[in-house]
Design a protein around this motif. Sequence first.
Motif, short mmCIF file in Angstrom:
data_model
loop_
_atom_site.label_atom_id
_atom_site.label_comp_id
_atom_site.label_asym_id
_atom_site.label_seq_id
_atom_site.Cartn_x
_atom_site.Cartn_y
_atom_site.Cartn_z
N THR A 1 36.23 37.84 38.69
CA THR A 1 35.16 38.44 38.13
C THR A 1 34.92 39.42 39.51
N GLU B 1 34.35 42.48 41.45
CA GLU B 1 33.71 43.95 41.13
C GLU B 1 33.97 44.08 39.51
N ASP B 2 33.31 43.33 38.72
CA ASP B 2 33.24 43.30 37.43
C ASP B 2 34.39 43.35 36.74
#
Length: 292
Positions: free
Chosen positions: A257, A259-260
């Motif tokens: 997950t 940083e997106d």
Amino acid sequence: MTADAANPHVFDATTDTFEAQVLQKSMQVPVLVDFWAEWCGPCKQLGPILEKLAADYNGAFVLAKVDVDKEPQLGAAFQVRSIPTVFLVKGGQIADGFPGALPEGQLREFLSHHGIEPAAPAEPEVAEVAAEATPLDPHAEVVRLRAAVAAAPEQAELKLDLALALLQTGAAHEAEQLVDALPANLATDDRTVRARARLGFAKSLRDAPPVPVLEAAIAANPDDLRARHLLGVQHIVGDRPAEGLEQFIEMLRRDRTFEDGLARKALIDAFRVVDDAALVGSYRRKMSSLLF
């Protein structure tokens, strides 16, 4: 309601084959993934329509059918809450989707919205003998293509070829200007996608620390995923693809997950620019095993 053996554009997808048949395939052609079950009434309405469209569109997309009773892991991975549910996968990523059974007209509109139109029947294959190609000097190729563009400035494909050659020489700024000026019909060309992936890597390295500094940062803190990402990009653009891909995979292992989903995005972009098909296939399987 399993895949129709007579339709080459429809197949049953399983957990074991999903990475190769869906994720890898979606790098070349859009894949519709139909989550269904034998006991599902609406599935029996939607399935035949999807299969008909797959035949009508003649390879403009392929249809992967997933029986949620037999493949619960895939249903869980896609967070399928009701069936039928359909996802569109392009470039190794989910582009769109919808729940429920739609009529044929709405399905055609859905496909058209994503630029998917019926393909013409394939021409008979003609056997060709490929000559051994001598590796091109990227600087010489830039000179050749500059002359070609000057002689035929209306041919946008030549400008795309020039942009790719410029990227090989490190001239990212000029390449970006050429790519940004391409007409809409070339926006989804595989070479344009490849060029934008390379440009994204080049941008991420602006003001980045040198390799020894990044390596020292990771040695001091193996969970420094920002340093791992930059080191991976340095290796990808520095013609050390295996080392770059390994850094991205390690990021995914440690925190998918971060940083997106940066690790997954970096892997997808790397798959687009790395020329070694065997290496890409190996790391696609590693990515799939971590994600699914």
